[in-house]
Design a protein around this motif. Structure first.
Motif, mmCIF file in Angstrom:
data_model
loop_
_atom_site.group_PDB
_atom_site.id
_atom_site.type_symbol
_atom_site.label_atom_id
_atom_site.label_comp_id
_atom_site.label_asym_id
_atom_site.label_seq_id
_atom_site.Cartn_x
_atom_site.Cartn_y
_atom_site.Cartn_z
ATOM 1 N N GLY A 94 0.820 -1.198 0.000
ATOM 2 C CA GLY A 94 0.000 0.000 0.000
ATOM 3 C C GLY A 94 0.854 1.248 0.000
ATOM 4 O O GLY A 94 2.054 1.213 0.291
ATOM 5 N N LYS A 95 0.233 2.364 -0.334
ATOM 6 C CA LYS A 95 0.900 3.668 -0.294
ATOM 7 C C LYS A 95 0.345 4.453 0.897
ATOM 8 O O LYS A 95 -0.864 4.394 1.167
ATOM 9 C CB LYS A 95 0.629 4.440 -1.583
ATOM 10 N N PRO A 96 1.204 5.191 1.606
ATOM 11 C CA PRO A 96 0.702 5.961 2.751
ATOM 12 C C PRO A 96 -0.491 6.844 2.409
ATOM 13 O O PRO A 96 -1.431 6.952 3.209
ATOM 14 C CB PRO A 96 1.926 6.791 3.165
ATOM 15 N N VAL A 97 -0.484 7.442 1.237
ATOM 16 C CA VAL A 97 -1.587 8.343 0.879
ATOM 17 C C VAL A 97 -2.895 7.580 0.730
ATOM 18 O O VAL A 97 -3.978 8.145 0.951
ATOM 19 C CB VAL A 97 -1.257 9.138 -0.398
ATOM 20 N N GLU A 98 -2.832 6.288 0.396
ATOM 21 C CA GLU A 98 -4.061 5.501 0.301
ATOM 22 C C GLU A 98 -4.687 5.299 1.678
ATOM 23 O O GLU A 98 -5.914 5.321 1.827
ATOM 24 C CB GLU A 98 -3.763 4.158 -0.362
ATOM 25 N N ILE A 99 -3.857 5.124 2.692
ATOM 26 C CA ILE A 99 -4.364 5.030 4.065
ATOM 27 C C ILE A 99 -4.926 6.389 4.488
ATOM 28 O O ILE A 99 -5.975 6.476 5.130
ATOM 29 C CB ILE A 99 -3.257 4.589 5.034
ATOM 30 N N ALA A 100 -4.211 7.443 4.111
ATOM 31 C CA ALA A 100 -4.646 8.800 4.454
ATOM 32 C C ALA A 100 -5.998 9.131 3.840
ATOM 33 O O ALA A 100 -6.844 9.779 4.471
ATOM 34 C CB ALA A 100 -3.598 9.812 4.006
ATOM 35 N N ASN A 101 -6.224 8.693 2.614
ATOM 36 C CA ASN A 101 -7.502 8.978 1.954
ATOM 37 C C ASN A 101 -8.663 8.275 2.646
ATOM 38 O O ASN A 101 -9.765 8.826 2.740
ATOM 39 C CB ASN A 101 -7.431 8.567 0.487
ATOM 40 N N LEU A 102 -8.420 7.053 3.139
ATOM 41 C CA LEU A 102 -9.453 6.354 3.897
ATOM 42 C C LEU A 102 -9.730 7.090 5.213
ATOM 43 O O LEU A 102 -10.894 7.269 5.604
ATOM 44 C CB LEU A 102 -9.030 4.911 4.177
ATOM 45 N N ALA A 103 -8.664 7.518 5.890
ATOM 46 C CA ALA A 103 -8.835 8.278 7.134
ATOM 47 C C ALA A 103 -9.609 9.565 6.882
ATOM 48 O O ALA A 103 -10.472 9.953 7.688
ATOM 49 C CB ALA A 103 -7.471 8.585 7.753
ATOM 50 N N LEU A 104 -9.320 10.218 5.765
ATOM 51 C CA LEU A 104 -10.030 11.453 5.412
ATOM 52 C C LEU A 104 -11.527 11.196 5.289
ATOM 53 O O LEU A 104 -12.343 11.940 5.842
ATOM 54 C CB LEU A 104 -9.476 12.012 4.100
ATOM 55 N N TYR A 105 -11.881 10.157 4.570
ATOM 56 C CA TYR A 105 -13.307 9.835 4.425
ATOM 57 C C TYR A 105 -13.960 9.571 5.775
ATOM 58 O O TYR A 105 -15.031 10.123 6.083
ATOM 59 C CB TYR A 105 -13.494 8.619 3.516
ATOM 60 N N LEU A 106 -13.314 8.755 6.597
ATOM 61 C CA LEU A 106 -13.915 8.378 7.880
ATOM 62 C C LEU A 106 -14.058 9.558 8.833
ATOM 63 O O LEU A 106 -14.911 9.538 9.728
ATOM 64 C CB LEU A 106 -13.086 7.273 8.541
ATOM 65 N N CYS A 107 -13.240 10.584 8.655
ATOM 66 C CA CYS A 107 -13.301 11.762 9.522
ATOM 67 C C CYS A 107 -14.171 12.869 8.941
ATOM 68 O O CYS A 107 -14.405 13.890 9.605
ATOM 69 C CB CYS A 107 -11.898 12.303 9.788
ATOM 70 N N SER A 108 -14.640 12.672 7.727
ATOM 71 C CA SER A 108 -15.449 13.698 7.076
ATOM 72 C C SER A 108 -16.914 13.569 7.487
ATOM 73 O O SER A 108 -17.354 12.538 7.999
ATOM 74 C CB SER A 108 -15.333 13.569 5.555
ATOM 75 N N ASP A 109 -17.683 14.608 7.210
ATOM 76 C CA ASP A 109 -19.114 14.574 7.505
ATOM 77 C C ASP A 109 -19.838 13.543 6.649
ATOM 78 O O ASP A 109 -20.913 13.059 7.032
ATOM 79 C CB ASP A 109 -19.723 15.959 7.273
ATOM 80 N N GLU A 110 -19.247 13.193 5.505
ATOM 81 C CA GLU A 110 -19.861 12.196 4.634
ATOM 82 C C GLU A 110 -19.906 10.807 5.284
ATOM 83 O O GLU A 110 -20.668 9.941 4.850
ATOM 84 C CB GLU A 110 -19.113 12.121 3.301
ATOM 85 N N ALA A 111 -19.093 10.595 6.317
ATOM 86 C CA ALA A 111 -19.053 9.302 7.012
ATOM 87 C C ALA A 111 -19.770 9.351 8.347
ATOM 88 O O ALA A 111 -19.489 8.552 9.244
ATOM 89 C CB ALA A 111 -17.604 8.871 7.219
ATOM 90 N N SER A 112 -20.731 10.254 8.478
ATOM 91 C CA SER A 112 -21.356 10.493 9.786
ATOM 92 C C SER A 112 -22.184 9.319 10.308
ATOM 93 O O SER A 112 -22.568 9.304 11.480
ATOM 94 C CB SER A 112 -22.243 11.745 9.717
ATOM 95 N N PHE A 113 -22.454 8.312 9.466
ATOM 96 C CA PHE A 113 -23.233 7.144 9.889
ATOM 97 C C PHE A 113 -22.339 5.962 10.265
ATOM 98 O O PHE A 113 -22.822 4.874 10.539
ATOM 99 C CB PHE A 113 -24.198 6.740 8.756
ATOM 100 N N ILE A 114 -21.032 6.185 10.303
ATOM 101 C CA ILE A 114 -20.092 5.084 10.516
ATOM 102 C C ILE A 114 -19.423 5.208 11.875
ATOM 103 O O ILE A 114 -18.760 6.209 12.168
ATOM 104 C CB ILE A 114 -19.008 5.058 9.417
ATOM 105 N N THR A 115 -19.575 4.189 12.709
ATOM 106 C CA THR A 115 -18.842 4.126 13.975
ATOM 107 C C THR A 115 -18.723 2.676 14.422
ATOM 108 O O THR A 115 -19.503 1.809 14.011
ATOM 109 C CB THR A 115 -19.538 4.978 15.060
ATOM 110 N N GLY A 116 -17.707 2.410 15.244
ATOM 111 C CA GLY A 116 -17.511 1.073 15.798
ATOM 112 C C GLY A 116 -17.137 0.037 14.763
ATOM 113 O O GLY A 116 -17.488 -1.134 14.894
#
Length: 259
Positions: free
Chosen positions: A223-245
């Motif tokens: 993997g590339k570090p930026v690919e992990i970063a992009n996933l983290a970005l999504y999970l921390c964005s308002d677009e992921a507001s229904f995701i937890t646990g």
């Protein structure tokens, strides 16, 4: 406003100046976040902050040993005086190679102090702040070692299993406080650590070993570090507001397609 914007948000990122942490820091800053880097290596921390500031971003560096409870507590309190803490990324961690027989008690303690106690220290300091302000997002960096057996990763697997289960616990306990908590479980990612490991353990065979390690991922590469970063970005964005646990493997097919 574009999707996945972090404009107006503030993020604490531990180990945020090297490898995956650096990629997360830069990605979040590019998306408008004010990033607060907690990093043990002062030179790396200052370089990363300067690079972000040079591009018009917002960043601060705090030299920090995440295994030091009082130090973490003091730094988080300092940040909270002037900033809402919208995001916490528990990324700081160390590796160890060995099975249970050749893992010494000192090795186990060292890995535990950073990878487990370090996560606890940051959660313990940040969760009350997020509760008071009405919510926030937490990402713990776990690993495929949290879910599957890996050879010679006894202490490391122990610590990343803890990161996974701490994620579930925090997500459950703070649902009503508006705190979302998830974890990311990467497989092998091409970072300077990987290059150093190959150089130190396989001198003269670097290219051969890099190719062999890459092929352990079914997709055929690390993997590339930026690919992990992009996933983290999504999970921390308002677009992921229904995701937890939830645990998010990002592994080139390693967990499901090996075997």
């Amino acid at each position: 406003m574009s999707k996945f914007s972090l404009e107006g948000k503030s993020a604490i990122i531990t180990g945020g100046a090297r490898g995956i942490g650096e990629a997360i820091t830069i990605t979040f800053a590019e998306q408008g976040a004010h990033v607060h880097i907690l990093e043990f290596n002062a030179e790396s921390g200052e370089q990363t902050v300067n690079a972000i500031l040079a591009k018009g971003g917002k960043a601060n560096f705090y030299q920090c040993d995440v295994s030091n409870h009082e130090q973490v507590k003091t730094i988080v309190a300092e940040i909270a005086k002037n900033h809402k803490i919208d995001i916490l990324i528990n990324n700081a961690g160390i590796a160890h190679v060995g099975n249970v027989e050749n893992t010494q008690v000192e090795d186990l303690d060292r890995v535990y102090n950073v990878n487990v106690k370090g996560v606890y220290n940051c959660l313990h300091a940040v969760v009350p702040v997020m509760k008071q302000q009405g919510g926030g997002v937490i990402i713990n960096m776990a690993s495929i070692a949290s879910s599957v057996g890996l050879s010679d990763r006894f202490a490391y697997s122990m610590s990343k299993g803890a990161a996974l289960t701490m994620t579930y616990s925090v997500a459950k306990d703070y649902l009503e406080d508006g705190i979302r908590c998830n974890c990311i479980s990467p497989a092998r990612v091409h970072t300077p650590f990987v290059d150093g490991f190959i150089k130190n353990n396989y001198p003269g065979k670097e290219e051969e070993m890099f190719d062999a390690l890459s092929k352990t991922q079914p997709i055929g590469r690390m993997g590339k570090p930026v690919e992990i970063a992009n996933l983290a970005l999504y999970l921390c964005s308002d677009e992921a507001s229904f995701i937890t646990g939830t645990d998010f493997p990002i592994d080139g097919g390693f967990i499901k397609l090996n075997g």
